[in-house]
Write a protein that holds these residues in place. Structure first.
Motif, short mmCIF file in Angstrom:
data_model
loop_
_atom_site.label_atom_id
_atom_site.label_comp_id
_atom_site.label_asym_id
_atom_site.label_seq_id
_atom_site.Cartn_x
_atom_site.Cartn_y
_atom_site.Cartn_z
N MET A 1 30.14 46.60 37.85
CA MET A 1 31.24 47.39 37.35
C MET A 1 32.39 46.38 37.31
O MET A 1 32.50 45.53 37.99
CB MET A 1 31.78 48.22 38.52
N ALA A 2 33.52 46.48 36.25
CA ALA A 2 34.35 45.95 36.16
C ALA A 2 35.73 46.51 36.60
O ALA A 2 35.98 47.63 36.29
CB ALA A 2 34.46 45.51 34.70
N SER A 3 36.80 45.79 37.31
CA SER A 3 37.80 46.28 38.08
C SER A 3 39.01 45.34 37.65
O SER A 3 38.70 44.08 37.78
CB SER A 3 37.64 46.61 39.56
N VAL A 4 40.03 45.88 37.46
CA VAL A 4 41.31 45.08 37.38
C VAL A 4 42.15 44.96 38.70
O VAL A 4 42.38 46.06 39.26
CB VAL A 4 42.15 45.78 36.30
N LYS A 5 42.32 43.93 39.13
CA LYS A 5 42.72 43.84 40.65
C LYS A 5 43.95 42.81 40.56
O LYS A 5 44.00 41.81 39.47
CB LYS A 5 41.51 43.14 41.32
N SER A 6 44.78 42.79 41.54
CA SER A 6 45.71 41.74 41.60
C SER A 6 45.28 40.56 42.69
O SER A 6 44.57 40.56 43.48
CB SER A 6 47.16 42.46 42.37
N GLN A 7 45.73 39.39 42.10
CA GLN A 7 45.46 38.26 42.92
C GLN A 7 46.90 37.30 43.51
O GLN A 7 47.82 37.00 42.71
CB GLN A 7 44.69 37.23 42.23
N GLY A 8 46.86 37.21 44.81
CA GLY A 8 47.99 36.33 45.08
C GLY A 8 49.30 37.22 45.50
O GLY A 8 49.08 38.40 45.28
N ILE A 9 50.22 36.73 45.95
CA ILE A 9 51.36 37.22 46.31
C ILE A 9 52.12 37.65 44.97
O ILE A 9 52.74 38.78 44.99
CB ILE A 9 52.30 36.22 47.09
N ILE A 10 52.10 36.78 44.15
CA ILE A 10 52.76 37.01 42.70
C ILE A 10 51.99 38.37 41.79
O ILE A 10 52.84 39.12 41.32
CB ILE A 10 52.78 35.76 41.77
N GLY A 11 50.96 38.44 42.26
CA GLY A 11 50.21 40.03 41.52
C GLY A 11 49.82 39.24 40.39
O GLY A 11 49.61 40.36 39.44
N ASP A 12 49.05 38.34 40.03
CA ASP A 12 48.59 38.09 38.52
C ASP A 12 47.18 38.85 38.71
O ASP A 12 46.52 38.98 39.67
CB ASP A 12 47.96 36.60 38.46
N GLN B 1 37.70 41.94 38.05
CA GLN B 1 36.69 41.64 39.14
C GLN B 1 35.57 42.39 38.91
O GLN B 1 35.50 43.54 38.80
CB GLN B 1 37.44 42.09 40.62
N ILE B 2 34.22 41.50 38.97
CA ILE B 2 32.96 42.30 38.69
C ILE B 2 32.46 42.50 39.74
O ILE B 2 32.29 41.42 40.78
CB ILE B 2 32.30 41.29 37.85
N THR B 3 31.87 43.76 39.97
CA THR B 3 31.08 43.95 41.11
C THR B 3 29.47 44.22 40.90
O THR B 3 29.52 45.01 39.96
CB THR B 3 31.46 45.35 41.64
N PRO B 4 28.64 43.07 41.15
CA PRO B 4 27.35 43.21 40.74
C PRO B 4 26.66 44.54 41.09
O PRO B 4 26.77 44.89 42.00
CB PRO B 4 26.83 41.68 41.34
N ASP C 1 31.57 51.04 32.72
CA ASP C 1 31.70 51.38 34.36
C ASP C 1 32.89 50.41 34.84
O ASP C 1 32.58 49.18 35.26
CB ASP C 1 30.54 51.19 35.06
N THR C 2 34.06 50.91 34.44
CA THR C 2 35.32 50.06 35.05
C THR C 2 36.31 50.89 35.80
O THR C 2 36.17 52.16 35.70
CB THR C 2 35.96 49.68 33.43
N GLU C 3 37.06 50.09 36.40
CA GLU C 3 38.12 50.91 37.13
C GLU C 3 39.27 50.05 36.66
O GLU C 3 39.58 49.07 36.66
CB GLU C 3 37.92 50.38 38.63
N SER C 4 40.22 50.96 36.07
CA SER C 4 41.63 50.61 35.58
C SER C 4 42.47 50.05 36.62
O SER C 4 42.62 50.49 37.74
CB SER C 4 42.12 51.55 34.64
N SER C 5 43.61 49.47 35.87
CA SER C 5 44.73 49.06 36.92
C SER C 5 45.44 50.19 37.41
O SER C 5 45.50 51.15 36.66
CB SER C 5 45.78 48.03 35.91
N VAL C 6 46.03 50.16 38.42
CA VAL C 6 46.78 51.15 39.11
C VAL C 6 48.22 51.01 38.60
O VAL C 6 48.85 50.01 38.60
CB VAL C 6 46.83 50.92 40.57
#
Length: 149
Positions: free
Chosen positions: A96-107, A111-114, A129-134
């Motif tokens: 599954m591929a998901s859009v996630k935030s990284q770090g304080i700035i929120g880049d 993220q791939i979940t095998p 099989d994806t999870e979109s950005s919130v």
């Protein structure tokens, strides 16, 4: 005679330097017709890919395994991310591929979940099989104006 010998030695080192520079440029540029390259391409379809930019990291468990090469809109109005992944990474069909935030700035990153399937994605396949950005603004407006139930 001493001058011509010096010119030959200098010319030899110039040719050698240009050859080394050309080889390095081809290796770093991953010219596909010279070799297989070190990456392969997968595509991921999302309903919302807000905040992800070209060049964003693709990660598994916090380890970068590739990058986002291109973002485009499909004919079905899905956001399609072109993922360049390292050749030594093999993803199962139920990953599954998901859009996630990284770090304080929120880049934003992908993220791939095998998964655990025995069948693997091949170059050019599409991850559906994806999870979109919130969309935080949408959630806040629904909460503020009574759309949340």
């Amino acid at each position: 005679m001493n001058n011509s010998r010096l010119e030959i030695v200098v010319g030899f080192f110039l040719v050698l330097g240009f050859a080394a520079f050309g080889w390095l440029a081809l290796q770093l540029g991953e010219v596909s017709w010279l070799g297989e390259g070190s990456t392969y391409t997968l595509y991921a379809e999302f309903e919302n890919i807000s905040g992800v930019k070209t060049g964003a990291d693709v990660q598994i468990a916090g380890v970068t395994i590739g990058s986002v090469a291109e973002l485009r809109l499909s004919k079905d109005d899905f956001a399609v991310a072109t993922l360049k992944l390292n050749k030594d990474i093999h993803l199962a069909k139920d990953s599954m591929a998901s859009v996630k935030s990284q770090g304080i700035i929120g880049d934003k990153i992908i993220q791939i979940t095998p998964g655990g399937d025995e069948e693997l994605y091949q170059a050019g396949d599409v991850i559906v099989d994806t999870e979109s950005s919130v969309d935080l603004e949408s959630l806040i407006s629904k909460f503020a104006f009574g759309g949340v139930k």
